[in-house]
Design a protein around this motif. Sequence first.
Motif, PDB file in Angstrom:
ATOM      1  N   ARG A 508       0.823  -1.202   0.000  1.00 19.98           N
ATOM      2  CA  ARG A 508       0.000   0.000   0.000  1.00 19.98           C
ATOM      3  C   ARG A 508       0.857   1.251   0.000  1.00 19.98           C
ATOM      4  N   LYS A 509       2.029   1.186   0.643  1.00 21.17           N
ATOM      5  CA  LYS A 509       2.914   2.341   0.711  1.00 21.17           C
ATOM      6  C   LYS A 509       3.926   2.383  -0.429  1.00 21.17           C
ATOM      7  N   ASN A 510       3.891   1.406  -1.300  1.00 18.78           N
ATOM      8  CA  ASN A 510       4.834   1.388  -2.416  1.00 18.78           C
ATOM      9  C   ASN A 510       4.478   2.500  -3.416  1.00 18.78           C
ATOM     10  N   PRO A 511       5.404   3.401  -3.729  1.00 17.92           N
ATOM     11  CA  PRO A 511       5.059   4.537  -4.614  1.00 17.92           C
ATOM     12  C   PRO A 511       4.670   4.121  -6.017  1.00 17.92           C
ATOM     13  N   TRP A 512       5.257   3.029  -6.533  1.00 17.04           N
ATOM     14  CA  TRP A 512       4.928   2.574  -7.877  1.00 17.04           C
ATOM     15  C   TRP A 512       3.489   2.050  -7.940  1.00 17.04           C
ATOM     16  N   ILE A 513       3.129   1.286  -6.916  1.00 14.29           N
ATOM     17  CA  ILE A 513       1.762   0.758  -6.861  1.00 14.29           C
ATOM     18  C   ILE A 513       0.757   1.892  -6.704  1.00 14.29           C
ATOM     19  N   ALA A 514       1.057   2.833  -5.804  1.00 14.49           N
ATOM     20  CA  ALA A 514       0.146   3.956  -5.574  1.00 14.49           C
ATOM     21  C   ALA A 514      -0.052   4.765  -6.850  1.00 14.49           C
ATOM     22  N   SER A 515       1.031   4.994  -7.582  1.00 22.16           N
ATOM     23  CA  SER A 515       0.926   5.760  -8.828  1.00 22.16           C
ATOM     24  C   SER A 515       0.066   5.037  -9.849  1.00 22.16           C
ATOM     25  N   LYS A 516       0.212   3.709  -9.934  1.00 19.65           N
ATOM     26  CA  LYS A 516      -0.571   2.954 -10.913  1.00 19.65           C
ATOM     27  C   LYS A 516      -2.048   2.919 -10.536  1.00 19.65           C
ATOM     28  N   ILE A 517      -2.348   2.786  -9.255  1.00 21.76           N
ATOM     29  CA  ILE A 517      -3.739   2.800  -8.815  1.00 21.76           C
ATOM     30  C   ILE A 517      -4.370   4.160  -9.112  1.00 21.76           C
ATOM     31  N   PHE A 518      -3.622   5.222  -8.851  1.00 22.38           N
ATOM     32  CA  PHE A 518      -4.114   6.568  -9.140  1.00 22.38           C
ATOM     33  C   PHE A 518      -4.362   6.736 -10.641  1.00 22.38           C
ATOM     34  N   HIS A 519      -3.460   6.208 -11.455  1.00 19.48           N
ATOM     35  CA  HIS A 519      -3.620   6.289 -12.913  1.00 19.48           C
ATOM     36  C   HIS A 519      -4.846   5.506 -13.372  1.00 19.48           C
ATOM     37  N   SER A 520      -5.079   4.336 -12.789  1.00 20.45           N
ATOM     38  CA  SER A 520      -6.243   3.540 -13.184  1.00 20.45           C
ATOM     39  C   SER A 520      -7.546   4.281 -12.857  1.00 20.45           C
ATOM     40  N   HIS A 521      -7.560   4.967 -11.716  1.00 19.54           N
ATOM     41  CA  HIS A 521      -8.754   5.750 -11.354  1.00 19.54           C
ATOM     42  C   HIS A 521      -8.990   6.860 -12.377  1.00 19.54           C
ATOM     43  N   TYR A 522      -7.921   7.471 -12.859  1.00 16.24           N
ATOM     44  CA  TYR A 522      -8.025   8.516 -13.891  1.00 16.24           C
ATOM     45  C   TYR A 522      -8.573   7.942 -15.200  1.00 16.24           C
ATOM     46  N   ILE A 523      -8.091   6.769 -15.585  1.00 13.68           N
ATOM     47  CA  ILE A 523      -8.518   6.152 -16.844  1.00 13.68           C
ATOM     48  C   ILE A 523     -10.022   5.867 -16.824  1.00 13.68           C
ATOM     49  N   PHE A 524     -10.516   5.324 -15.722  1.00 18.50           N
ATOM     50  CA  PHE A 524     -11.907   4.877 -15.678  1.00 18.50           C
ATOM     51  C   PHE A 524     -12.897   6.002 -15.366  1.00 18.50           C
ATOM     52  N   THR A 525     -12.424   7.086 -14.752  1.00 20.43           N
ATOM     53  CA  THR A 525     -13.371   8.133 -14.350  1.00 20.43           C
ATOM     54  C   THR A 525     -13.225   9.427 -15.124  1.00 20.43           C
ATOM     55  N   VAL A 526     -12.022   9.767 -15.579  1.00 23.19           N
ATOM     56  CA  VAL A 526     -11.786  11.062 -16.217  1.00 23.19           C
ATOM     57  C   VAL A 526     -11.591  10.928 -17.718  1.00 23.19           C
ATOM     58  N   LYS A 527     -10.687  10.056 -18.122  1.00 26.98           N
ATOM     59  CA  LYS A 527     -10.347   9.975 -19.545  1.00 26.98           C
ATOM     60  C   LYS A 527     -11.562   9.570 -20.377  1.00 26.98           C
ATOM     61  N   HIS A 528     -12.363   8.683 -19.844  1.00 24.38           N
ATOM     62  CA  HIS A 528     -13.589   8.260 -20.540  1.00 24.38           C
ATOM     63  C   HIS A 528     -14.807   8.734 -19.730  1.00 24.38           C
ATOM     64  N   MET A 529     -14.881  10.037 -19.549  1.00 23.44           N
ATOM     65  CA  MET A 529     -15.928  10.633 -18.722  1.00 23.44           C
ATOM     66  C   MET A 529     -17.292  10.519 -19.414  1.00 23.44           C
ATOM     67  N   ASP A 530     -18.297  10.130 -18.644  1.00 22.16           N
ATOM     68  CA  ASP A 530     -19.656  10.067 -19.167  1.00 22.16           C
ATOM     69  C   ASP A 530     -20.179  11.474 -19.459  1.00 22.16           C
ATOM     70  N   ALA A 531     -21.018  11.559 -20.482  1.00 20.27           N
ATOM     71  CA  ALA A 531     -21.565  12.867 -20.859  1.00 20.27           C
ATOM     72  C   ALA A 531     -22.435  13.448 -19.752  1.00 20.27           C
ATOM     73  N   ASP A 532     -23.071  12.579 -18.963  1.00 21.61           N
ATOM     74  CA  ASP A 532     -23.977  13.041 -17.908  1.00 21.61           C
ATOM     75  C   ASP A 532     -23.277  13.232 -16.567  1.00 21.61           C
TER      76      ASP A 532
END
Length: 809
Positions: A508-532
């Motif tokens: 959980r404290k590994n910086p590489w893992i934290a960065s990848k989890i943060f990136h995955s959240h961006y991919i699923f919520t921001v990059k492909h943002m729903d119109a609504d």
Amino acid sequence: MSLRPHSTGLARLNGLLSASCRNPGVYRRSKTPIVARGARYVSTDTPLMREEVAEGLNVPVSDASQPNASHVSPETSHSKTSQALTGKSGQTEPQEHLNNPPENTQSLANEEIKHLHRRGLVTRPLSKTKIRSVLQAHNLSPSLSDRVSRWLNAEIENKGQDRFIDQKTLRLAVVLRGNSLYSRHLGFQQWKDGYSEIYKAKHYGREIQNKSSILALKEEGMALLAKVQTDCLGSFREEWQAMDQNAKAQAWQRLAFWLLQNDPKLLLEFLIVTTEGQVKPDFSMVADCLMYLDTFYYEDWLKDWRSGICTYQSVIESCLHPTRWPILSLPQKGARLYIRRAGHKAVSLALKIAQERSLFLRGETALCFVWRFTEFKDVDRALEALAMIPKLKDDEFSMDSQGVHRHCCKLLTLDTVEEETGERNFKILPQLLEMGITPDRDMLNVVLANAFKTNGELGSDILQFMQNHGHDLDSYSYLTLLKDAVARGDRGKVDSLIREVEAQEELRKNPWIASKIFHSHYIFTVKHMDADADPSGIFYSMLDMYNHIYDITPLKELSIIPPRYIPRSDGANAPPSPIPLYIMLATYFRCQNRLANVQRIYGRFRELVAQGHPSIAPMVETDHTYNEFLIAFRNSPRGLRSCVQLVEDMLHPAGPQLDQIDKTIVPVKPSVRTWTLLLGSFIFHRQIHASEKIREMMDKHNVQYSDVTWNIIINGYANAQNIPETAAAIKAMEQQGFSIDSYTMKSLRYLRDPERLWVAIDELDRKATETSLALGTPEPESTGSKQEERDQLIDSGLEKLGSKMKPQL
């Protein structure tokens, strides 16, 4: 083709650790003699057969594992049938000799030594008569035979008894020793003492303590030094070539000592001149000089040094050429310096000569070959060098040692998939298994990453194999799994992996893992943002997640934190890397589109970069952040001026302020994507004249257009109803190897008269043919079929456009 790809590799992996394959084999500390290429070895453990490894591993190694990845001791490698040592007659050595090797070759009875000589298992000493004849045959003084005999026979006794060296190679050793400026041990001892004093003084930053050990320049030497300083490659070269061997031997060490202390740059030209010709300074002395320069000056000026056509690499390849490497007592550090700094062809030649001449190599020198060929992406030679390790009988570098495994991890990153007899399999992995290497967790992590890149089903099989054999997943494993799940868009798998990571504090404290989890959240919520979706809610969701992991101060300094936001952390979070900062900028720009805010943030970004901000300044090392600003600027016509200013900032960055304590930040130049975004911004806003100026700037900076660049150019001309320029752009795109695709055809829908484009392209083809015939240049045979295919595509596309689409302004 097999329905289960890579089945051969999986079968070997599963068989590797099976019960029937757990007996130590020839590659696992076996004492069974091994037949080597060009050499035969006697299995003993005497100090005379193996020098103690006292030097550190001077080879940069890329560890395959990420932080927090621990090493797991591998199980015993699979057994391999031991080979019997053969003599010249090809008969097998008696089994009792193989099972009970002597503890010390020097303690063998004279009769047994003679027996080994007759069988060709150890190297015979050289007689003075033979040495004298070899010297005479190479125009060397026969008077050297006594010194050369004592020298070489001592080396044979100390370092040559553990391997067989044929007579041809021994004659070459005689020639190399006879061509040395120094044939007495006194000359080598003087050099060793003086060089040690100079090196220690430089290393510890102090004055030389024993100046009497350093040979001082005499009157003749001062005259030579003056010529070295005025015209080393001219008048000094002529003077040096005219001197006899004794005069050169008297002068060389004294000049080298003076140059080491007073003019290191001039030492390189001095070495170029004095290593020419038949008689040269000893290899170990030249290697010492170059290692001194490489250790203390490489980063400052040595790597960029140039004198005429000579570079540091060319000096290394010339002065330390492998044909000059001593046969029986090769200085290992000098050989590794050559391997590290020479080019691909030169290192390949060194490996070939080392094998042909049975040169004495240590395990770390062989691994240096492996590392260098891995850098060159020469897989075959890297495997060839790796196969030398068990033959060297270096206990510190067995096939199951950590050093070997680390190099194998790096080598496995180059693994590819090949198809043979209907089955697809990795190229490198099976060969490593055949060598007797037992993959540990770090190696299997690289195999896992390769498997997921190739085939998801195989990746699952490798993961199951790791778990079945007790390899706990580490940070590298979870990174691979997260990357694969994000690439496939499997949000359920990502959530499952995140829950597993949250249950382990170390991960959980590994910086590489934290960065990848943060990136995955961006991919699923921001990059492909729903119109609504609510942009404000999405931004705050990302901000909360960022605040949970990283220090929020850099975002405050960039002024993208709303005043009403209250941080939820105590401020003790780790500072962010450029990746999460870039993600938050991209999120902010996607959730609000006011140009004034983007311009304000970019102005603040420039200030922090110029100040060398520890978190913000590293963001200029890639084009990602700049590209994100460009995308935000181009939404408004008023942002075009800011787009140009941004590219100018990349072309002319603020230099001196970017030096940080731990490293120097090198700002990136505009990439093809950056230029394409700039060009597309003006074309999108129908600024055709300005876009032509952008293309001129791109040509000035030698920017190679991509297919995206050409499609944007065609889109702009088609939108402006400029038929001739549209046709010319299509022809230019094809000439650069890009074909018309769906994006090109989509751009052509703006044409009001599509048939005119066909006429224009046909006219360009006719002119090109006439020009070719006038110049007498035959057209390629394949042009017809390619032209016909292209014509059919354009014809059909334009017919559809002309019949179905209405003219658009």
